[in-house]
Design an enzyme around this catalytic site. Structure first.
Site, mmCIF file in Angstrom:
data_model
loop_
_atom_site.group_PDB
_atom_site.id
_atom_site.type_symbol
_atom_site.label_atom_id
_atom_site.label_comp_id
_atom_site.label_asym_id
_atom_site.label_seq_id
_atom_site.Cartn_x
_atom_site.Cartn_y
_atom_site.Cartn_z
ATOM 1 C CD GLU A 50 -31.297 -75.930 5.046
ATOM 2 O OE1 GLU A 50 -30.508 -75.668 4.808
ATOM 3 O OE2 GLU A 50 -31.820 -75.053 3.835
ATOM 4 C CG ASP A 61 -34.737 -66.550 -1.069
ATOM 5 O OD1 ASP A 61 -33.955 -67.840 -1.595
ATOM 6 O OD2 ASP A 61 -34.692 -66.061 0.418
ATOM 7 C CE1 TYR A 176 -26.855 -73.890 1.202
ATOM 8 C CE2 TYR A 176 -28.583 -73.828 2.735
ATOM 9 C CZ TYR A 176 -28.205 -73.488 1.343
ATOM 10 O OH TYR A 176 -28.878 -73.405 0.592
#
Lengths: 274, 405
Positions: A50, A61, A176
């Site tokens: 990734e 994040d 994911y």
């Protein structure tokens, strides 16, 4: 799925081991060093790469990836350079799938269609765009699928029965599974709960399920890898890059210490089902 | 960008939560179930007489609505043109229009069974209003505020603490509203099960732009009645400042289909649009995706978001509510920038002519009124939203004027 992605997961299934999916930030700490890191990843044990695309406002994040993104932007990282990295990597490796990961606005400004064409040409296999849920599929997902690029969706602990079919629709490559409600690099997931969730999702789909968020060590990776088709590690890699720097510049240890960490976690992933 | 005029400007958003191409739901998957749940809860609430009457009761008895409109006689005389009226939302409990939205949303949070409130704040007005309603309804409240704003709006920081809220000073980025919003979103993603995110402006993922607008539209609804009572007709012009744009959309929305009413939104021009120290996203930005919606943004050529800059913490945001982006593209509303220096002058003018200390945010709107009123006839009418009071800004103003308090 792209041929590279199909082949990779088929091979892993044959070997009966989970995929080790490694996230790192493109352009961190600078272009040249991050190309070296990228080229070293497969040998260190990465099965899927990734490649992070930096954004000024990464709302999902944690501090490690936020800081990495800012370092990369300061060094001039952008989408053309991201594609340059992929091209450089493809010179020696045409088997390891590459997934671009980031946020939508830089892509939207670049032009969605042009982004997909250039990604395809450079040798990209798929993308994970954090702020494009299924409700926004017309923006990028549908055009990506029409070019045989994978659009990898995130499922989370908040993805309930009602929501799951929507998340699975148009997903390709792998799913994911975000193991915790939270931002990248936060609390460690509980392997038992993850196993339960993965089993639950597996009942509804045939595509591989990779699990990430909060996985930092070989032991954790092994525990997660018992139930999942793949384990994603990101913040731990990005933090290792950060810890190797001096005044935000790479040192002679930057590439080696990063790849050593990747190799040590890879060991955990490989022994997961032994 | 030119967009064909719709039959009505008051029907948005569509089912996808979009106003034309603007708005939408650009959020992480973790938040989607919650956002859909909010959408459902709000759709039910707005049709529920019990919800509406509870909100009306609180607006009246807790906030002090309706806020009056006031004919600014000496200012009008001074400017020598159109009659200037103020919609006085600065007289509300907590000192600004922000309470209108907070009361609506806290009632929604209660209906949804949430047990914790988070909010972002720039000037601190929304933080204070959030802390206020959280105290009133017995919820713990965490307010995210940029470190720079914590410094320049210290009176509001202390008010929030008195009200029992926790303040998280955000040092990421430039330490202003945008960065506070990022941190609030990160908190929400982490605590999504029990936490209600009380967004302070008419921006963010659908349904926030719609519901914040609806709760703020009480301003425009009252104003329509009041001005007709005072003058027997609708105004010729509405003026309001826009940061995220909640006070402006609240005043504008009930008038959008009245063709005779000219509507002007005033952005923070900071130190001038030629440099990068301003917040004029509509005048100097272009469409992009941030904080859950597509809207005009200040950004570089590669789509990285730029920091805004304004003397007014409440306007210091590189985006704008999506409905304003659409109103700009359709041409229904004019958006213009006002510089820091012009806002400062208008601030002082109002203090001396009308005995009202305005917040720096509506001082921007006032500076535009100062420009426009003299060019209009004496029988024309301007209504400006005086959406906040200036107590919080006296230190900033003193500093800008080089005076030691």
């Amino acid at each position: 799925m792209t041929q590279r992605m199909t082949n990779r997961f088929a091979k892993l299934a044959e070997e009966n081991r989970p995929a080790f999916v490694t996230y790192f930030m493109g352009g961190d700490p600078d272009f040249k060093t991050s190309v070296e890191i990228m080229k070293g990843l497969p040998k260190a044990g990465a099965d899927v790469i990734e490649l992070g695309m930096p954004f000024s406002d990464p709302m999902a994040d944690g501090p490690s990836i936020q800081a990495a993104g800012l370092r990369a932007l300061k060094q001039g990282q952008n989408l053309p350079r991201t594609f340059d990295m992929v091209r450089a990597f493809r010179e020696d490796d045409d088997e390891t799938p590459i997934v671009l990961m980031g946020y939508y606005n830089p892509i939207y400004q670049y032009g969605s269609e042009k982004f997909l064409d250039d990604a395809k040409e450079a040798g990209v296999d798929g993308m994970i765009i954090v702020d494009l849920p299924p409700e926004m599929d017309e923006e990028l997902c549908i055009p990506a699928l029409s070019r045989d690029l994978n659009f990898i969706r995130l499922a989370t602990p908040t993805t309930d029965e009602k929501r799951l079919p929507k998340v699975l629709s148009n997903t390709s490559g792998f799913l994911y599974y975000v193991s915790i409600n939270g931002i990248t690099g936060a609390a460690a997931p509980k392997p038992d709960e993850v196993a339960k969730s993965v089993a639950h999702i597996k009942a509804k789909t045939d595509i591989p399920i990779c699990v990430g968020f909060g996985v930092r060590s070989a032991e954790q990776a092994a525990a997660i890898g018992r139930a999942a088709d793949g384990v994603v590690v990101g913040s731990a890699i990005v933090s290792t890059v950060a810890n190797s720097l001096k005044d935000n510049k790479p040192t002679k240890n930057t590439v080696s210490s990063t790849l050593e960490l990747v190799a040590s976690i890879a060991e955990g992933v490989r022994t997961a089902r032994h | 960008m030119n967009v064909q005029s719709p039959n009505s400007f008051r029907n948005g958003p569509d089912e996808e939560g979009q106003f034309g191409i603007f708005g939408g739901r650009f959020v992480a998957e973790t938040l989607m179930p919650n956002i859909l749940e909010l959408d459902e809860a709000y759709a039910k609430a707005k049709k529920d007489p019990e919800f509406l009457s509870e909100l009306e009761y609180l607006n009246k008895h807790y906030t002090g609505r309706p806020s009056p409109i006031y004919f600014a006689e000496r200012l009008t005389e001074h400017l020598g043109g159109a009659k200037v009226y103020f919609k006085r939302d600065e007289l509300n409990h907590t000192g600004s229009h922000k309470i209108n939205n907070c009361l609506g949303q806290i009632l929604l949070a209660k209906r949804m069974g949430k047990t914790r409130i988070i909010a972002e704040t720039g000037a601190g007005q929304h933080g204070v209003a959030s802390a206020t309603v959280a105290a009133r309804f017995g919820y713990p409240c965490m307010v995210y505020m940029g470190a720079k704003d914590v410094h320049r709006q210290s009176p509001n920081v202390f008010r929030m603490k008195l009200l029992g809220a926790e303040i998280e000073s955000v040092t990421a980025g430039a330490g202003t509203l945008k960065d506070a919003m990022n941190e609030a979103l990160r908190d929400w993603v982490t605590n999504v099960e029990d936490t209600y995110y009380l967004i302070g402006t008419a921006a963010g993922p659908h349904p926030y732009p719609e519901l914040v607008r609806d709760f703020q539209s009480v301003i425009g609804k009252e104003c329509r009645e009041q001005i007709q009572e005072a003058e027997g007709r609708l105004p010729d012009m509405l003026v309001a400042s826009v940061g995220g744009g909640s006070n402006a959309i609240g005043l504008f929305h009930p008038f959008l289909d009245d063709e005779s009413v000219q509507i002007v939104g005033v952005e923070a021009g900071g130190k001038g649009l030629e440099g990068d120290e301003h917040c004029a996203s509509l005048t100097a930005g272009r469409p992009g995706v941030l904080h859950g919606n597509r809207t005009y943004l200040l950004q570089d050529a590669e789509g990285q978001i730029e920091e805004g800059a304004s003397i007014s913490a409440g306007l210091d945001y590189p985006g704008i509510g999506p409905e304003h982006s659409w109103l700009k593209d359709t041409g229904r509303v004019d958006y213009v920038p006002i510089m820091d220096t012009e806002a400062l002058e208008a601030f002082q003018l109002l203090c001396r002519l009308e005995g009202i200390i305005p917040a720096l945010e509506p001082s921007h709107a006032l500076a535009e009124v100062v420009k426009r009123a003299p060019t209009m006839d004496k029988d024309q009418i301007i209504v400006m939203n005086l959406c906040g009071r200036g107590d919080k800004d006296v230190h900033t103003v003193a500093e800008a004027l080089g005076i030691k308090v």
